[in-house]
Design a protein around this motif. Structure first.
Motif, PDB file in Angstrom:
ATOM      1  N   UNK A  75       0.926  -1.024   0.178  1.00 38.24           N
ATOM      2  CA  UNK A  75       0.110  -0.049   0.105  1.00 38.24           C
ATOM      3  C   UNK A  75       0.676   1.245  -0.115  1.00 38.24           C
ATOM      4  N   UNK A  76       1.915   1.139   0.645  1.00 40.86           N
ATOM      5  CA  UNK A  76       3.127   2.393   0.501  1.00 40.86           C
ATOM      6  C   UNK A  76       3.446   2.802  -0.783  1.00 40.86           C
ATOM      7  N   UNK A  77       3.381   1.788  -1.858  1.00 35.95           N
ATOM      8  CA  UNK A  77       3.560   2.190  -3.179  1.00 35.95           C
ATOM      9  C   UNK A  77       2.423   2.735  -3.989  1.00 35.95           C
ATOM     10  N   UNK A  78       1.137   3.039  -3.198  1.00 33.67           N
ATOM     11  CA  UNK A  78       0.109   3.744  -3.909  1.00 33.67           C
ATOM     12  C   UNK A  78       0.275   5.121  -3.937  1.00 33.67           C
ATOM     13  N   UNK A 100     -10.734   4.161  -3.691  1.00 29.60           N
ATOM     14  CA  UNK A 100     -11.111   3.078  -4.371  1.00 29.60           C
ATOM     15  C   UNK A 100     -10.687   2.892  -5.925  1.00 29.60           C
ATOM     16  N   UNK A 101     -10.223   1.727  -6.313  1.00 29.39           N
ATOM     17  CA  UNK A 101      -9.792   1.393  -7.667  1.00 29.39           C
ATOM     18  C   UNK A 101     -10.820   0.610  -8.212  1.00 29.39           C
ATOM     19  N   UNK A 228      -8.318   1.532   2.918  1.00 31.59           N
ATOM     20  CA  UNK A 228      -8.831   2.190   3.911  1.00 31.59           C
ATOM     21  C   UNK A 228      -7.674   2.471   4.500  1.00 31.59           C
ATOM     22  N   UNK A 229      -7.258   3.934   4.567  1.00 31.55           N
ATOM     23  CA  UNK A 229      -5.897   4.464   5.378  1.00 31.55           C
ATOM     24  C   UNK A 229      -5.039   3.510   4.908  1.00 31.55           C
ATOM     25  N   UNK A 230      -4.609   3.025   3.807  1.00 31.60           N
ATOM     26  CA  UNK A 230      -3.882   2.178   3.259  1.00 31.60           C
ATOM     27  C   UNK A 230      -3.893   0.859   3.379  1.00 31.60           C
ATOM     28  N   UNK A 246     -13.383   0.711   9.821  1.00 30.04           N
ATOM     29  CA  UNK A 246     -13.416   2.014  10.010  1.00 30.04           C
ATOM     30  C   UNK A 246     -13.473   2.371  11.508  1.00 30.04           C
ATOM     31  N   UNK A 247     -14.611   1.664  12.119  1.00 30.43           N
ATOM     32  CA  UNK A 247     -14.641   1.700  13.634  1.00 30.43           C
ATOM     33  C   UNK A 247     -13.278   1.708  14.439  1.00 30.43           C
ATOM     34  N   UNK A 248     -12.611   0.407  14.066  1.00 29.01           N
ATOM     35  CA  UNK A 248     -11.382   0.269  14.658  1.00 29.01           C
ATOM     36  C   UNK A 248     -10.321   1.375  14.419  1.00 29.01           C
TER      37      UNK A 248
END
Length: 251
Positions: A75-78, A100-101, A228-230, A246-248
């Motif tokens: 995800x860091x490569x996004x 979203x992709x 979701x946040x990476x 999301x709640x977490x």
């Protein structure tokens, strides 16, 4: 008088045959002992040495250096969210950003779209939704044209127009095609000549391609794929799964 041996007491003919048989027997015993002890003292019979397989020599493949494995996408490569992205919500204020992709012709993306709408409705300003193109052109021939049309609408009608066009594509996925894109664009108030020029020239082909490549670099291989946040969530998963994630984060 010297004592006679056993052979001396035998007739000459019998003595000859007895000696011959004894000699053959002796040679057989000697041969057996030769085999059991491994042959010649130098390490085996000449036949064994001739037929024994030699140690294989290293092949070119064995001597060649091993290829360096490609790094695993993360995800860091996004690519980071920029002003060029289409966003529902405010990425600067939201605690949770969903990138979203998606593919306008993908049936799973169509199923996923209402889930994302519900997330926005339930969480409000706490979340932001970024839409990026990931057209699977080999199986969805209308995915790329729809993405180009969406960009042309967004060019004229801004963020609001882009999202209304996107909602219309998923609400009417069975109608995808040039005629439907133009009709939808007209209903949103675009200048038709400007839209047509933009669409037919494929003005935003590079942007769509860059978003596709950026998703692939981050590990996206199919749609929908939502970060979701990476954290990558692949597929049209139930709303409850997103809510749990999301709640977490919010708690």
């Amino acid at each position: 008088m010297p004592q006679q041996s056993f052979l001396d007491s035998m007739p000459p003919k019998q003595s000859f045959y007895f000696g011959l048989i004894s000699g053959i027997g002796g040679m057989a015993i000697a041969g057996l002992l030769f085999t059991m002890t491994g042959g010649f003292a130098s390490g085996g019979s000449p036949l064994a040495k001739a037929t024994a397989p030699s140690a294989p020599s290293p092949t070119a493949a064995a001597l060649a250096p091993s290829p360096t494995p490609s790094p695993t996408p993360t995800a860091a490569d996004m690519p980071p969210v920029t002003d060029a992205d289409w966003v529902r919500g405010d990425v600067n204020k939201a605690q949770v950003v969903l990138v979203e992709y998606s593919d306008y012709e993908c049936p799973f993306c169509q199923r996923h779209h209402p889930t994302m709408q519900k997330i926005m409705q339930d969480y409000g300003d706490k979340v932001a939704w970024v839409y990026r193109h990931f057209p699977l052109t080999s199986i969805h021939p209308q995915a790329n044209p729809a993405a180009l049309a969406a960009e042309c609408v967004g060019e004229q009608k801004g963020n609001d127009g882009f999202w209304k066009f996107t909602d219309a594509m998923f609400d009417n996925q069975d109608q995808l095609g040039d005629t439907f894109y133009e009709q939808t664009a007209k209903s949103l108030g675009v200048n038709v000549d400007t839209y047509t020029s933009c669409y037919t020239s494929k003005k935003y082909a590079q942007k769509v391609s860059e978003q596709y490549n950026g998703g692939g670099a981050a590990g996206v291989s199919g749609t929908p794929a939502t970060f979701v946040n990476g954290q990558l969530v692949s597929g049209a998963v139930p709303y409850e799964q997103f809510r749990s994630i999301i709640d977490s984060i919010l708690n």
